[in-house]
Design an enzyme around this catalytic site. Sequence first.
Site, PDB file in Angstrom:
ATOM      1  CB  SER A 104      26.226-111.599  -5.247  1.00 38.31           C
ATOM      2  OG  SER A 104      26.218-110.322  -4.692  1.00 38.31           O
ATOM      3  CE  LYS A 133      22.590-108.640  -5.824  1.00 38.06           C
ATOM      4  NZ  LYS A 133      23.214-109.960  -6.027  1.00 38.06           N
TER       5      LYS A 133
END
Lengths: 190, 190, 190, 190, 190, 190
Positions: B96, B139
């Site tokens: 990611s 996140k």
Amino acid sequence: PGKMREKEYKVGVVNGLAWTAVGGTTLEVQGVSMPGKGKLSLTGTLGNVMKESAHVAYTFVRAKGQDFGIEEADFNEKKDIHLHFPEGATPKDGPSAGITITTTIISILSGRGVRQDLAMTGEITITGEVLAVGGIKEKVIGAHRVGIREVILPAENESDVSEIPSEVSKDMKFNFVKNYEEVEKLVFEK
Amino acid sequence: PGKMREKEYKVGVVNGLAWTAVGGTTLEVQGVSMPGKGKLSLTGTLGNVMKESAHVAYTFVRAKGQDFGIEEADFNEKKDIHLHFPEGATPKDGPSAGITITTTIISILSGRGVRQDLAMTGEITITGEVLAVGGIKEKVIGAHRVGIREVILPAENESDVSEIPSEVSKDMKFNFVKNYEEVEKLVFEK
Amino acid sequence: PGKMREKEYKVGVVNGLAWTAVGGTTLEVQGVSMPGKGKLSLTGTLGNVMKESAHVAYTFVRAKGQDFGIEEADFNEKKDIHLHFPEGATPKDGPSAGITITTTIISILSGRGVRQDLAMTGEITITGEVLAVGGIKEKVIGAHRVGIREVILPAENESDVSEIPSEVSKDMKFNFVKNYEEVEKLVFEK
Amino acid sequence: PGKMREKEYKVGVVNGLAWTAVGGTTLEVQGVSMPGKGKLSLTGTLGNVMKESAHVAYTFVRAKGQDFGIEEADFNEKKDIHLHFPEGATPKDGPSAGITITTTIISILSGRGVRQDLAMTGEITITGEVLAVGGIKEKVIGAHRVGIREVILPAENESDVSEIPSEVSKDMKFNFVKNYEEVEKLVFEK
Amino acid sequence: PGKMREKEYKVGVVNGLAWTAVGGTTLEVQGVSMPGKGKLSLTGTLGNVMKESAHVAYTFVRAKGQDFGIEEADFNEKKDIHLHFPEGATPKDGPSAGITITTTIISILSGRGVRQDLAMTGEITITGEVLAVGGIKEKVIGAHRVGIREVILPAENESDVSEIPSEVSKDMKFNFVKNYEEVEKLVFEK
Amino acid sequence: PGKMREKEYKVGVVNGLAWTAVGGTTLEVQGVSMPGKGKLSLTGTLGNVMKESAHVAYTFVRAKGQDFGIEEADFNEKKDIHLHFPEGATPKDGPSAGITITTTIISILSGRGVRQDLAMTGEITITGEVLAVGGIKEKVIGAHRVGIREVILPAENESDVSEIPSEVSKDMKFNFVKNYEEVEKLVFEK
Ligand SMILES: [Ca+2]
Ligand SMILES: [Ca+2]
Ligand SMILES: [Ca+2]
Ligand SMILES: [Ca+2]
Ligand SMILES: [Ca+2]
Ligand SMILES: [Ca+2]
Ligand SMILES: [Ca+2]
Ligand SMILES: [Ca+2]
Ligand SMILES: [Ca+2]
Ligand SMILES: [Ca+2]
Ligand SMILES: [Ca+2]
Ligand SMILES: [Ca+2]
């Protein structure tokens, strides 16, 4: 407490601070540079995090070396560097020797002497930031025991100093740093 | 919530988003390029998927670099690149950070500054597609906590934004991207 | 069923067929070739059988490349090739992407576009034979679901097609091949 | 029993005999040689004993190649060789493909065709001796089943032939060899 | 007992003595030297101690080769050496083939033939000392069984000979050696 | 007790002291230097700490060699060095052969003979310090048993000598050293 150390200077020998199962202690880093082809050798039973930390220090010095008195801009092609961490049989790991390693590399490449009465701990990044590390209390007590009276610590660890017993901290000079430029001003022979 | 970050630019420092056992957080990528022979070094206790992701980003930049202001078309023969992910002792893995790494490489090779008040997450492919990643909710909450108010997310993750609490999402600017060209328009200093 | 794909062509992007725990699906192979020294890089969390399969495909193209429109006979000394299999975190293994990989390598070295509305599966040997693979039923159902209406399968797998439900197979065009020459006639832009 | 194979010749394709959990079978070895620098590549999920066996065969051909029609005495500096053992996902090991591998290497370097209606098994040493191997009964039955009517076996295995059922052995021509010179006389196109 | 071997000479084939779970036996070492670049290849499923032993033998010959009839003082830059220990599938380890390996290397580099009716065992050091090894009784019985009537043993093992049954030892000639110079006098064709 | 050793000198053979499960003993280090390219080979089933110790000794000699009679300042580019520790099958590890290894390297590169009636133990650092090691009592008793009457020990181990039985220590000459310069004065032929 150990005999207080005198303010002497050596090239390629730098005092770090280590935190072991049996308490804090100093961890010497020794460096030698030789005509060669850019090989970085690391010995002393180092774990992977510590090896990477040395690689980070090496890159930081390659990128910024001329700021620190290293004339040979392309040392990474002409010099072999060997860093050794005595005692050889004792496993060592972690990022906290970052600024100690950086100082050793600069010392051997510039020929500048490093203060032997001072010890340091702090993670280094490739941009020269100094990051927090663990075991501040134990490390400072251990350094005091062997005669160290001045230490360099990450600014991020400033609050940890309150945990150090006052009979140790009253003897100590603490320097808190945010980046390697501040370390450099404190450790090298003028 | 952390103090809102100012819109400043730095070369070689890019904010990613990470998802850990204790919640989301920002993950800084730091890069340095040096005269060398095309070596790509990676430090910061990276797992294999993350190392491969950096390799994919590097190939994408080799293939498309001139579109992004990199003049030296053969940098892969003349520059060594070192990417470091502080903190060095914390294991990191996964695909990611793909667009974050891509941005770091372009920044250090082109000299262009990157916005520090913005963070990003997304897998990159060698053709420059941006693919979905996990942990969007955590996140974004983590980024908000440290003062970030604008993020770049994969278009494939657009539906995940509805899970973010409104007291966080109302402060945030979301940018959804399908390919790296869209990232580039958002992050670099003009 | 997914929206039927249009007959478009791309260079360096080829649809394979994969067979996973949760059913069949398409597996995209992406390739980039760059000026270099003959390095073959493989990313996407590949197992050893799949890496060897890519090596076999590469050798087959080295030996027969000029038959397929690759002018640079010594590309293996002048080009670096990077093949990536998104999504990067998903482990992939087995020999069944052999003809897909072969097609990707030929595409990036010859510059010829590949049909995007077609998917393929089959083991390749260094002499260009196409061998049987497993999971034909699941793979074809998976391809149908994402809008694929034409597939290339090994001739050795022709009997497996009877196991595919007729509501899928009635939509599908099947091409059975014994060697790579037959694949080449089906996939490239004229 | 399989259809009897015709006496045809191919370059770089040689029939070995393998002995697996489910009985004997033929094991094809495929080879390609290409302009290169002396690299020997081996694919097909080979175990270490089989890889070493290929290395032994390669050395034997380097030392004796001119006896077998290989003109380029220094092929080990000018040719890359790739040997592949389909099917790629099936693990293979052991020394018994020694003479099959030797024959493949000689075929691709000399351009001489090899008989496709014949199969062989035997360990090779670097001096060209042919040593006994296991599974003779199962291997010959397996070869017969796929249409093979002539085999090459180590002289040290001659006594094992009595264990083969007569309905198989009556169809078979057996050649017993002590060294590779005797193999060479039997397999290549004149 | 095996048929007594005749006194013949071969280049690059030397009889060692091995000690296995099923008793003692001879262990042939085969060597080939070829124009090359100084590569030492070892095959035959060797353990690390045996590989190191071969490396020690190679260094001893590099340092002392001219004493043994090797004219090409820099063979380590111009010759590739391959030592193979049939049978390839049998694991082998230990230092006791040291003098056998040394003899094989000297034979292939000097072209001198080695006695085939004699077998030997003994660890070699880089200064040419011959050290004691285990299994003397079993090794000598095994050698006798295959027709060997003369052996070379380390002087340090002289006392172990009393354990060998007299019906074997009465047929045998024993040579006890302290260093390789004494081996050399016994094994090579004049 | 073993026969007392005579004061003789050899090049490339040095007596160390080892401490094993069955008591102390001498551990011979053997070295050979040959024209080459700077390769350091180590054999004798060494553990990682011992290999690193040899690397440290090698660097120390590269940095300081001319002080010790080594004329070829760039031996690390022109000489291959092989250090072997008989017996090859016995695993060996630890840093305590540091000064023994250093002495062996200096001997083979300078051609100076080393006293064979003396044995030594001590960790070396890259700056030439000699550090404490374990097992002093057992090592000295073991050396005495094989006829050694003079030893070199680290100054840091001076207090351990009181544990040695007086019937051994009364025969022994002890030399305590802080750095390698002091070792050098004791061991080499004048
Ligand atoms: Ca010190
Ligand atoms: Ca931390
Ligand atoms: Ca930062
Ligand atoms: Ca996914
Ligand atoms: Ca795609
Ligand atoms: Ca199959
Ligand atoms: Ca075939
Ligand atoms: Ca056997
Ligand atoms: Ca033989
Ligand atoms: Ca022993
Ligand atoms: Ca000795
Ligand atoms: Ca210690």
